[in-house]
Scaffold this motif. Structure first.
Motif, PDB file in Angstrom:
ATOM      1  N   THR A 275       6.350  -8.516  40.752  1.00 33.75           N
ATOM      2  CA  THR A 275       6.342  -8.288  42.193  1.00 33.75           C
ATOM      3  C   THR A 275       5.397  -7.164  42.609  1.00 33.75           C
ATOM      4  O   THR A 275       5.024  -7.071  43.786  1.00 33.75           O
ATOM      5  CB  THR A 275       7.758  -7.955  42.687  1.00 33.75           C
ATOM      6  N   SER A 276       4.988  -6.339  41.678  1.00 36.85           N
ATOM      7  CA  SER A 276       4.114  -5.226  42.021  1.00 36.85           C
ATOM      8  C   SER A 276       2.675  -5.704  42.217  1.00 36.85           C
ATOM      9  O   SER A 276       2.227  -6.656  41.570  1.00 36.85           O
ATOM     10  CB  SER A 276       4.149  -4.158  40.921  1.00 36.85           C
ATOM     11  N   THR A 277       1.961  -5.033  43.098  1.00 36.84           N
ATOM     12  CA  THR A 277       0.543  -5.346  43.317  1.00 36.84           C
ATOM     13  C   THR A 277      -0.367  -4.670  42.305  1.00 36.84           C
ATOM     14  O   THR A 277      -1.574  -4.889  42.315  1.00 36.84           O
ATOM     15  CB  THR A 277       0.126  -4.903  44.733  1.00 36.84           C
ATOM     16  N   SER A 278       0.209  -3.865  41.442  1.00 39.28           N
ATOM     17  CA  SER A 278      -0.592  -3.193  40.421  1.00 39.28           C
ATOM     18  C   SER A 278      -1.029  -4.191  39.356  1.00 39.28           C
ATOM     19  O   SER A 278      -0.236  -5.019  38.895  1.00 39.28           O
ATOM     20  CB  SER A 278       0.221  -2.064  39.776  1.00 39.28           C
ATOM     21  N   ARG A 279      -2.289  -4.113  38.965  1.00 43.31           N
ATOM     22  CA  ARG A 279      -2.819  -5.007  37.924  1.00 43.31           C
ATOM     23  C   ARG A 279      -2.967  -4.306  36.589  1.00 43.31           C
ATOM     24  O   ARG A 279      -3.346  -4.923  35.596  1.00 43.31           O
ATOM     25  CB  ARG A 279      -4.190  -5.567  38.332  1.00 43.31           C
ATOM     26  N   VAL A 280      -2.712  -3.001  36.550  1.00 47.14           N
ATOM     27  CA  VAL A 280      -2.877  -2.202  35.333  1.00 47.14           C
ATOM     28  C   VAL A 280      -1.549  -1.549  34.993  1.00 47.14           C
ATOM     29  O   VAL A 280      -0.900  -0.956  35.869  1.00 47.14           O
ATOM     30  CB  VAL A 280      -3.969  -1.124  35.520  1.00 47.14           C
ATOM     31  N   THR A 303       0.364 -11.857  32.968  1.00 49.85           N
ATOM     32  CA  THR A 303      -0.956 -11.371  32.550  1.00 49.85           C
ATOM     33  C   THR A 303      -1.305 -10.128  33.344  1.00 49.85           C
ATOM     34  O   THR A 303      -1.364 -10.171  34.573  1.00 49.85           O
ATOM     35  CB  THR A 303      -2.033 -12.437  32.769  1.00 49.85           C
ATOM     36  N   ARG A 304      -1.508  -9.045  32.647  1.00 47.44           N
ATOM     37  CA  ARG A 304      -1.889  -7.781  33.273  1.00 47.44           C
ATOM     38  C   ARG A 304      -2.893  -7.076  32.362  1.00 47.44           C
ATOM     39  O   ARG A 304      -3.121  -7.482  31.207  1.00 47.44           O
ATOM     40  CB  ARG A 304      -0.670  -6.876  33.492  1.00 47.44           C
ATOM     41  N   GLN A 305      -3.504  -6.024  32.897  1.00 48.67           N
ATOM     42  CA  GLN A 305      -4.360  -5.172  32.078  1.00 48.67           C
ATOM     43  C   GLN A 305      -3.480  -4.094  31.474  1.00 48.67           C
ATOM     44  O   GLN A 305      -3.003  -3.200  32.156  1.00 48.67           O
ATOM     45  CB  GLN A 305      -5.471  -4.547  32.918  1.00 48.67           C
ATOM     46  N   GLY A 329      -7.702  -8.094  25.495  1.00 46.36           N
ATOM     47  CA  GLY A 329      -8.275  -7.285  26.565  1.00 46.36           C
ATOM     48  C   GLY A 329      -7.583  -5.949  26.744  1.00 46.36           C
ATOM     49  O   GLY A 329      -8.031  -5.118  27.531  1.00 46.36           O
ATOM     50  N   THR A 330      -6.487  -5.743  26.003  1.00 47.20           N
ATOM     51  CA  THR A 330      -5.769  -4.468  26.111  1.00 47.20           C
ATOM     52  C   THR A 330      -6.687  -3.312  25.717  1.00 47.20           C
ATOM     53  O   THR A 330      -7.434  -3.397  24.738  1.00 47.20           O
ATOM     54  CB  THR A 330      -4.529  -4.475  25.192  1.00 47.20           C
ATOM     55  N   LEU A 331      -6.640  -2.251  26.499  1.00 49.54           N
ATOM     56  CA  LEU A 331      -7.345  -1.015  26.164  1.00 49.54           C
ATOM     57  C   LEU A 331      -6.335  -0.019  25.618  1.00 49.54           C
ATOM     58  O   LEU A 331      -5.262   0.171  26.208  1.00 49.54           O
ATOM     59  CB  LEU A 331      -8.042  -0.420  27.391  1.00 49.54           C
ATOM     60  N   GLY A 332      -6.663   0.586  24.498  1.00 53.28           N
ATOM     61  CA  GLY A 332      -5.728   1.503  23.868  1.00 53.28           C
ATOM     62  C   GLY A 332      -6.355   2.809  23.445  1.00 53.28           C
ATOM     63  O   GLY A 332      -7.555   2.882  23.146  1.00 53.28           O
ATOM     64  N   PHE A 522      -9.382 -11.786  32.106  1.00 50.92           N
ATOM     65  CA  PHE A 522      -9.268 -12.329  33.445  1.00 50.92           C
ATOM     66  C   PHE A 522     -10.369 -13.366  33.646  1.00 50.92           C
ATOM     67  O   PHE A 522     -11.371 -13.355  32.933  1.00 50.92           O
ATOM     68  CB  PHE A 522      -9.383 -11.222  34.508  1.00 50.92           C
ATOM     69  N   GLU A 523     -10.174 -14.238  34.610  1.00 52.48           N
ATOM     70  CA  GLU A 523     -11.152 -15.309  34.836  1.00 52.48           C
ATOM     71  C   GLU A 523     -12.528 -14.758  35.180  1.00 52.48           C
ATOM     72  O   GLU A 523     -13.540 -15.332  34.797  1.00 52.48           O
ATOM     73  CB  GLU A 523     -10.656 -16.235  35.958  1.00 52.48           C
TER      74      GLU A 523
END
Length: 869
Positions: A275-280, A303-305, A329-332, A522-523
């Protein structure tokens, strides 16, 4: 803050008839013999030496605790689920000790030994192992009063933050140095509470700053936060909240992973994510907490970053095909990768016959699925008997893979930090030491607190080129690798290094990132946008939405005269006095300078009217000069008529001084010329009216002497005196408060009105008042003489002209006061032209009509007949 957990742990241990530490008791039969009251069953390995250092590692991931009873002695815990990475870290310590013992330049006359234990990823086991290290684990030994040197001078570990907090709280009381290679909780930087704690891994505070660097780079200001419910997660989340607010970001949501993997709570977290608008989403957690959440991510197709903390960014538990569509695509943030020459050969040389201890046997059983006879209790599989000669190089490639050493590299640095500190301690020159009486420590009476003194100032460089030193809080230099999870052809994932965060670099170069190597899940194959509100463009300012975080805002355009030339500005800035905002409100431009110019329509119209009036006055003057000997011109003093026409021409022309850019000379001349010209005109009309009255009276017997006061000389003198008074008024005005050019923004903020300030309102009012006084007197006299015989009478025309004149200038005053800028000049010009045309038409039009159209009436006889009629 940490006293209560320790006391609870102590109470739990004592109630189970197992002591917190192996306390020594003197035997009553043999007073010189010390015995342990209880001996723990610990999985470990050891090597003798002149100096012993301890180690705590996660070799098993699970531990089974027996049920507690207050009537019987509890059984020892049993650890299972062998962790290959933890064992590799322990073997790295063994390798480092072997390498140091073979180095002739480092502790050449001292052999280092070690004693390592498995903490089973449980605080109880870790605490027991730590106390066994500092108190010894022998069943009995001879020592008076049960006191002496501790078995270990320092400890490498524990890898867990919670374990390190509890253990260091106790070891710090005795100044026993503890160098962790994986505990990152920022709370451990508190030197007052943990005076003997060091670490070769940066704290969470540095880790959080590294994450903030990434968020700033991609301009992600609206991020979600998930953290585990332990010391590591809580302190990292606290630091993250503080640091993200400092750079202007916001936490869209903050969720805590449940300890017991409650599926209901985990689904609530997934619902918040969806429900959150956050993509990260930033996650501070270990793999054991995070795996149930990721299972639910797969089920819910989320699917999120993801931004992974160092606790799980390199975990192989997530690099599996099932999680590939959601976690690639995960950044760590990862611990600095290092290289240790010779470690691979050492790992492959480990054999149970060379290292007769329980930890190596557990490893061997895990690798080959065999068991040792008769130690069946230690076997991990009901298979064949271990021979001890199996080939390790063919068993498990992950064990001998040294291409991505991270925790093990930190273990290597921790062992060398203790070794260099010990070397510096043993290099002390007697009489120049740092201890009481400038003394030095000796090998036979060395104390942990003495080693702690040198550990604080240790500084060396590893063979890989990394500098190892500790700050005043015991923290190492912060440097992290940035990893990106890529999908592989076989359906798995692999973490690849795409950048570095190095706190030792100057500002602006702390983050080094190769964006071309980053895979985005992401696309668009581009970094996602993760903001609560889009950035405010130039020319707008941010206004926070009520009840929402600071990252959620509206963008309001700046007011007129204000600009912002940066994005996301909190306020608009007013332009300098002579500048105004452009339409986009992003820069200040010079204000438009407004004045009544010759180029605009109004100026052209007024200029045309002024020149037309001057031409008409000149034509009338020419007509009168040409017909100066005719009765109509000669009647009532032709000289005054010429003077009136000349002054009217000047009145028409002085209107031109009010048009064009104001200058000092035009401002000073315009009102003076206007005032003097009109006084000359009105005073001439006044004298002409008085002459009319005097002539009429002279025609009567009783008024024979009246005309002598109104001869030509008296008429000229009167006009001259009346005009001179206006000249005096103008001179006083110009000398005391002269009109000057003035740029005003009073009328319209967006424009500069270039006008002539009158200087002295009293001077201007006196000038107008004097003209009005003469006009009023002229009007009054002309009105009284309006019924005199036509032969001598111009009074009717003068009355009408003065009526027009007074009406125009009475209307001028309010119109002039209420008109802004150039329109005030236009009103004054209009008043000048209107009154001038009124005088010209009312006085001279009838005469021109007779002269030009009815010359037969321009005779003395005709005039006399009109008089008789």
């Amino acid at each position: 803050m940490w006293v209560s957990p320790i006391l609870l742990l102590l109470a739990w241990t004592v109630s189970a008839a197992t002591l917190l530490s192996p306390i020594l008791n003197s035997s009553s039969d043999t007073p010189d013999l010390c015995q342990l009251r209880e001996q723990f069953s610990l999985t470990g390995m050891h090597q003798d030496g002149d100096v012993i250092i301890g180690g705590l590692f996660e070799v098993h991931l699970l531990a089974l605790f027996p049920e507690l009873s207050f009537r019987t002695k509890p059984e020892q815990l049993w650890c299972h689920e062998f962790d290959m990475e933890g064992f590799k870290a322990a073997m790295t310590m063994a390798f480092a000790v072997k390498e140091i013992n073979g180095n002739p330049n480092l502790l050449p006359y001292i052999k280092i030994g070690y004693r390592m234990y498995d903490n089973c990823v449980r605080l109880h086991a870790a605490f027991r192992a730590a106390t066994a290290l500092v108190s010894g684990n022998e069943k009995s030994f001879s020592m008076r009063n049960c006191s002496g040197l501790p078995p270990v001078l320092g400890i490498v570990g524990d890898p867990g933050s919670t374990h390190s907090i509890a253990i260091s709280s106790v070891l710090g009381l005795f100044r026993v140095p503890m160098v962790s290679f994986f505990a990152t909780c920022s709370c451990l930087s508190d030197r007052r509470r943990y005076p003997s704690f060091f670490r070769t891994i940066p704290s969470d505070a540095f880790q959080v700053r590294a994450m903030i660097q990434i968020l700033q780079h991609f301009r992600w200001t609206w991020v979600g936060l998930i953290h585990s419910d332990d010391d590591y997660g809580r302190h990292a989340a606290q630091s993250f909240h503080e640091d993200i607010a400092a750079f202007g970001g916001c936490v869209a949501f903050s969720e805590i992973l449940p300890k017991d993997n409650d599926i209901v709570e985990i689904r609530k977290i997934i619902q918040v994510i969806q429900t959150s608008t956050s993509r990260v989403i930033v996650v501070f957690s270990t793999g054991s907490y995070l795996l149930p959440l990721m299972d639910e991510v797969v089920r819910q197709n989320v699917t999120r970053q993801w931004i992974a903390s160092e606790a799980w960014s390199t975990s192989t538990a997530f690099l599996i095909p099932r999680l590939l569509p959601f976690l690639r695509g995960t950044l760590g943030i990862a611990i600095r990768r290092g290289e240790i020459e010779g470690l691979e050969e050492f790992l492959l040389s480990v054999r149970p016959d060379h290292s007769p201890n329980s930890m190596v046997k557990r490893f061997w059983q895990e690798m080959f699925g065999c068991r040792f006879e008769p130690e069946e209790a230690l076997a991990v599989a009901e298979g064949r008997i271990c021979t001890g000669q199996e080939d390790l190089s063919k068993a498990d490639l992950a064990y001998s893979d040294v291409s991505d050493l991270r925790p093990s590299y930190n273990v290597y640095k921790a062992v060398y930090a203790l070794a260099h500190s010990l070397h510096n301690l043993m290099s002390c020159v007697p009489g120049q030491g740092p201890f009481q009486g400038n003394s030095c420590a000796s090998l036979h009476d060395m104390q942990p607190w003495q080693l702690l003194h040198y550990l604080q100032s240790v500084n060396f460089t590893t063979g890989f080129g990394d500098q190892v030193t500790f700050d005043k809080n015991g923290d190492a230099l912060a440097i992290y690798d940035i990893l990106n999870w890529h999908g592989m052809p076989d359906g798995t994932m692999k973490a690849r290094t795409v950048g570095v965060v190095d706190e030792s670099q100057p500002p602006g170069k702390v983050l080094s990132l190769d964006e071309d190597k980053i895979f985005w899940n992401f696309e668009s194959k581009k970094p996602p946008r993760s903001v609560c509100s889009e950035s405010c463009p130039l020319g707008t300012r941010k206004v926070r939405k009520k009840g929402l975080p600071v990252c959620c805002f509206d963008c309001l355009p700046c007011a007129d005269g204000e600009i912002t030339n940066i994005t996301d500005s909190l306020e608009c800035f007013r332009c300098p006095k002579e500048f105004w905002s452009n339409l986009e409100k992003d820069r200040c431009v010079p204000k438009e300078v407004e004045f009544l110019s010759y180029e605009e329509a109004l100026g052209i119209s007024l200029t045309t009217a002024s020149l037309l009036g001057a031409c008409i006055a000149a034509v009338v003057l020419a007509i009168f000069v040409y017909h100066r000997h005719t009765p109509v011109v000669r009647a009532n003093n032709s000289e005054l008529s010429f003077l009136i026409l000349l002054s009217l021409k000047l009145c028409f022309l002085c209107a031109l001084l009010f048009i064009g850019q104001p200058r000092m000379w035009t401002c000073q001349l315009r009102h003076a010329a206007f005032g003097i010209s009109f006084v000359l005109c009105v005073s001439s009309i006044l004298v002409k009216t008085m002459v009319v009255i005097a002539v009429f009276k002279a025609s009567k017997p009783e008024g024979q002497g009246a005309l002598k006061w109104f001869g030509a000389a008296q008429q000229r003198g009167t006009v001259l005196i009346l005009t001179a008074l206006q000249v005096v008024i103008c001179v006083i005005w110009l000398c005391t408060a002269s009109p000057t050019p003035h740029k005003s923004t009073h009328y319209q903020s967006s424009k500069i009105v270039f006008e002539c300030a009158v200087g002295s309102v009293a001077g201007f009012a006196t000038l107008l008042g004097y003209i009005g006084l003469l006009a009023a007197i002229s009007f009054l006299l002309a009105f009284l003489a309006r019924n005199l015989p036509d032969t001598f009478n111009e009074a009717k025309f003068i009355t009408f002209s003065m009526l027009i004149f007074c009406a125009v200038w009475i209307a001028f005053v309010p119109a002039y006061v209420s008109s802004p800028g150039k329109y005030a000049d236009a009103v004054e010009i209009f008043a000048i032209l209107a009154s001038s045309f009124g005088l010209l038409m009312a006085i001279f039009a009838p005469k021109c009509y007779i002269i030009l159209l009815h010359p037969e009436r321009n005779t003395k006889k005709a005039l006399m007949s009109r008089a008789s009629n």
